[in-house]
Design an enzyme around this catalytic site. Structure first.
Site, PDB file in Angstrom:
ATOM      1  N   GLN A 119       1.869  -6.112  -3.039  1.00 29.86           N
ATOM      2  CA  GLN A 119       2.334  -6.176  -1.647  1.00 29.86           C
ATOM      3  C   GLN A 119       3.674  -5.425  -1.520  1.00 29.86           C
ATOM      4  O   GLN A 119       3.901  -4.494  -2.267  1.00 29.86           O
ATOM      5  CB  GLN A 119       2.456  -7.625  -1.149  1.00 29.86           C
ATOM      6  CG  GLN A 119       1.106  -8.325  -0.969  1.00 29.86           C
ATOM      7  CD  GLN A 119       0.538  -8.870  -2.266  1.00 29.86           C
ATOM      8  OE1 GLN A 119       1.230  -9.534  -3.012  1.00 29.86           O
ATOM      9  NE2 GLN A 119      -0.708  -8.592  -2.536  1.00 29.86           N
ATOM     10  N   LYS A 174       1.900   2.365  -5.120  1.00 25.68           N
ATOM     11  CA  LYS A 174       2.563   1.936  -6.359  1.00 25.68           C
ATOM     12  C   LYS A 174       1.769   2.349  -7.593  1.00 25.68           C
ATOM     13  O   LYS A 174       2.342   2.659  -8.628  1.00 25.68           O
ATOM     14  CB  LYS A 174       2.714   0.405  -6.384  1.00 25.68           C
ATOM     15  CG  LYS A 174       3.652  -0.134  -5.334  1.00 25.68           C
ATOM     16  CD  LYS A 174       3.727  -1.640  -5.394  1.00 25.68           C
ATOM     17  CE  LYS A 174       2.547  -2.359  -4.764  1.00 25.68           C
ATOM     18  NZ  LYS A 174       2.460  -2.310  -3.300  1.00 25.68           N
ATOM     19  N   ASP A 211       0.805  -1.225   0.000  1.00 22.76           N
ATOM     20  CA  ASP A 211       0.000   0.000   0.000  1.00 22.76           C
ATOM     21  C   ASP A 211       0.836   1.271   0.000  1.00 22.76           C
ATOM     22  O   ASP A 211       0.446   2.282   0.574  1.00 22.76           O
ATOM     23  CB  ASP A 211      -0.956   0.035   1.220  1.00 22.76           C
ATOM     24  CG  ASP A 211      -1.778  -1.218   1.306  1.00 22.76           C
ATOM     25  OD1 ASP A 211      -2.342  -1.600   0.273  1.00 22.76           O
ATOM     26  OD2 ASP A 211      -1.834  -1.826   2.384  1.00 22.76           O
ATOM     27  N   GLY A 241      -4.589  -4.420  -4.020  1.00 27.46           N
ATOM     28  CA  GLY A 241      -5.680  -3.529  -4.387  1.00 27.46           C
ATOM     29  C   GLY A 241      -5.114  -2.184  -4.750  1.00 27.46           C
ATOM     30  O   GLY A 241      -4.254  -1.670  -4.051  1.00 27.46           O
ATOM     31  N   HIS A 242      -5.528  -1.642  -5.873  1.00 27.73           N
ATOM     32  CA  HIS A 242      -5.140  -0.271  -6.151  1.00 27.73           C
ATOM     33  C   HIS A 242      -6.336   0.492  -6.690  1.00 27.73           C
ATOM     34  O   HIS A 242      -7.232  -0.062  -7.299  1.00 27.73           O
ATOM     35  CB  HIS A 242      -3.936  -0.186  -7.093  1.00 27.73           C
ATOM     36  CG  HIS A 242      -4.025  -1.075  -8.279  1.00 27.73           C
ATOM     37  ND1 HIS A 242      -3.325  -2.254  -8.371  1.00 27.73           N
ATOM     38  CD2 HIS A 242      -4.745  -0.973  -9.394  1.00 27.73           C
ATOM     39  CE1 HIS A 242      -3.615  -2.823  -9.513  1.00 27.73           C
ATOM     40  NE2 HIS A 242      -4.470  -2.075 -10.156  1.00 27.73           N
TER      41      HIS A 242
HETATM   42  P1  IMP Z   1      -2.522 -12.754   2.228  1.00 30.29           P
HETATM   43  O1  IMP Z   1      -1.646 -12.141   1.184  1.00 30.29           O
HETATM   44  O2  IMP Z   1      -3.986 -12.521   1.977  1.00 30.29           O
HETATM   45  O3  IMP Z   1      -2.190 -14.166   2.504  1.00 30.29           O
HETATM   46  O4  IMP Z   1      -2.227 -11.967   3.601  1.00 30.29           O
HETATM   47  C1  IMP Z   1      -0.991 -12.071   4.269  1.00 30.29           C
HETATM   48  C2  IMP Z   1      -0.573 -10.730   4.877  1.00 30.29           C
HETATM   49  O5  IMP Z   1      -0.239  -9.828   3.827  1.00 30.29           O
HETATM   50  C3  IMP Z   1      -1.665 -10.038   5.697  1.00 30.29           C
HETATM   51  O6  IMP Z   1      -1.029  -9.324   6.742  1.00 30.29           O
HETATM   52  C4  IMP Z   1      -2.268  -9.058   4.713  1.00 30.29           C
HETATM   53  O7  IMP Z   1      -2.868  -7.960   5.352  1.00 30.29           O
HETATM   54  C5  IMP Z   1      -1.020  -8.645   3.944  1.00 30.29           C
HETATM   55  N1  IMP Z   1      -1.319  -8.192   2.586  1.00 30.29           N
HETATM   56  C6  IMP Z   1      -1.641  -8.949   1.516  1.00 30.29           C
HETATM   57  N2  IMP Z   1      -1.809  -8.188   0.422  1.00 30.29           N
HETATM   58  C7  IMP Z   1      -1.576  -6.926   0.805  1.00 30.29           C
HETATM   59  C8  IMP Z   1      -1.555  -5.679   0.097  1.00 30.29           C
HETATM   60  O8  IMP Z   1      -1.774  -5.588  -1.115  1.00 30.29           O
HETATM   61  N3  IMP Z   1      -1.270  -4.581   0.846  1.00 30.29           N
HETATM   62  C9  IMP Z   1      -0.967  -4.657   2.160  1.00 30.29           C
HETATM   63  N4  IMP Z   1      -0.969  -5.795   2.849  1.00 30.29           N
HETATM   64  C10 IMP Z   1      -1.265  -6.916   2.182  1.00 30.29           C
HETATM   65 MG    MG Z   2      -2.970  -1.723  -1.989  1.00 29.27          MG
END
Ligand code: IMP
Ligand code: MG
Length: 448
Positions: A220, A16, A13, A40-41
């Protein structure tokens, strides 16, 4: 230009999307290489904002081909929703024309979502990402290229459905996967996306041979990398530069630039240690959350907030070798009297300057801060005017308030990475580029 990589340098977040938006204008291809719809963007198109989870951010550049690459896990149902929303806004149907799904990408099925919903430790996004990657590593998962074979293989279907149901049972999820539903789902995916499923690695390789520009979009962030992040509080993919090319199906020699995107402070969603975290309800932590609208795009969860952490940024640079930093949301810090930068940690009385490997140790680290004078809060339009002035008068970062500029220069000094662009507002025009740097281009891009 060959391939460029854009990565989150923190816990995701970082903003990007905006940097990618700028670079996509110069690119012929925008490629996602890992993760899935956990990302998510937000894209702003005129008065409408659009939330995308799997479609590369480059979608707004009409000339840009889009790839959901080899290293991804893709939820076809979510993709359909995203594409429908895109269509209702722009009347474009890019799938099969300029949007392609890699044959090697893994399919996220309802089973994966149900299994992920049992997570109580990591605080995942619940989108089935970890379970889909687990199936891939166990070599029982289904890649897009495999779907027609699975549909025709009744033993494989029985095996898969019974394995899924046993696994759901083992984590206390009561729902079951039906054989008929499973086959219908696979058939639907082929009907809906068959045309878009392609050998995308070879397509990107060809494009590079033809001198086209390729943008590799990370999702991520570095600290959420499965190998190098704050394990086990990480995502299930390799988010780093090393996987940008691998997960796209091309070799690392193509990469010329790797941009690390970092907020001027830090946020994190989900569980896990966060040394510079601030109280959320009061003071500067609350200021960052409220002024910065720090709520997750995917889950809507409030993001945890804290000061900028040079210890984690240096580790992130060790892994990714950034050629430049894009510093985002500097404007959000306006109005705070003092700004802190974490330069080291105190771990049980010992001063350390890199992150300990164990999350248990990291959780005990106390940040050591350097204190800087703050700068005033400005209105959105004032920041935009400042950015416009920077461009028209060729002033680069020199337009920034003096104390903001010294904060930025100190970040460069402490990280050893040049800052190539600074975000000072959500608007496309509200960015300042370093003079002569890679972002020193006209912000009026050709989009929908
Ligand atoms: P997962 O990717 O859904 O398995 O989540 C694993 C960890 O990564 C959790 O702490 C989520 O909140 C974090 N996470 C996954 N995708 C994102 C993202 O796009 N932005 C921020 N945190 C993320
Ligand atoms: Mg995001």
């Amino acid at each position: 230009m060959p391939a460029s990589v854009v990565l989150g340098a923190q816990w995701g977040d970082e903003g990007k999307g905006k940097a990618i938006d700028q670079l996509a204008n110069e690119s012929n291809w925008a490629v996602r290489f890992q993760g899935g719809n956990n990302a998510g963007h937000t894209i702003v198109l005129g008065d409408t904002t659009l939330k995308l989870h799997q479609i590369p951010s480059g979608v707004t550049s009409t000339h840009c081909n889009l790839v959901l690459g080899d290293g991804m896990v893709v939820d076809p149902w979510v993709l359909e929703e995203e594409l429908d929303r895109w269509h209702s806004l722009t009347k474009e149907r890019p799938e099969g024309k300029r949007l392609f799904i890699s044959e090697r990408a893994s399919v996220i099925l309802p089973f994966h979502r149900m299994y992920d919903s049992a997570d109580k430790v990591v605080g995942t996004t619940g989108r089935g990402i970890g379970p889909a990657y687990r199936d891939r590593i166990e070599r029982v998962g289904i890649r897009f290229v495999d779907i027609p074979f699975v549909i025709d293989d009744s033993d494989k279907i029985d095996e898969t459905v019974s394995r899924m149901n046993m696994q759901l049972d083992s984590v206390g999820v009561n729902k079951k996967i039906g054989r008929k539903d499973f086959i219908a789902d696979l058939k639907w995916i082929m009907d809906r996306f068959g045309d878009a499923i392609r050998p995308t690695g070879a397509m990107i390789d060809n494009a590079l041979k033809n001198g086209e520009n390729v943008l590799l979009e990370g999702a991520q962030g570095a600290m959420l990398d499965i190998d190098q992040g704050t394990y086990p509080f990480v995502t299930s993919s390799v988010t780093s530069r090393a996987n940008a090319t691998h997960g796209a199906g091309i070799h690392p020699g193509h990469v010329e630039n790797c941009f690390g995107i970092s907020k001027a402070y830090t946020t994190r969603v989900g569980n896990g240690p966060f040394p510079t975290e601030l109280p959320y309800d009061t003071g500067p932590g609350n200021h960052m959350a409220m002024v910065g609208h720090e709520f997750g795009t995917t889950t809507g969860r409030p993001r945890r907030t804290g000061w900028l952490d040079m210890v984690s940024l240096r580790d992130s640079h060790r892994i990714n070798g950034y050629t430049g930093i894009v510093l985002t949301k500097l404007d959000v810090l306006g109005g705070l009297d003092e700004l802190n930068i974490c330069t080291g940690y105190d771990l049980d009385g010992q001063i350390i300057d890199c992150m300990p490997t164990s999350s248990h140790d990291l959780a005990r680290c106390k940040p050591i801060y350097e204190i800087h004078q703050g700068f005033p809060a400005l209105k959105e339009q004032e920041w935009i005017d400042m950015a416009e002035l920077s461009r028209s008068d060729r002033k680069g970062f020199e337009v920034l308030p003096e104390t903001a500029l010294s904060y930025v220069r100190r970040i460069e000094e402490l990280s050893g990475i040049p800052i190539v662009s600074i975000g000072i507002g959500p608007d496309r025009r509200a960015s300042i580029a370093s003079l002569g740097g890679p972002f020193d281009v006209d912000p009026e891009v050709t989009t929908f």
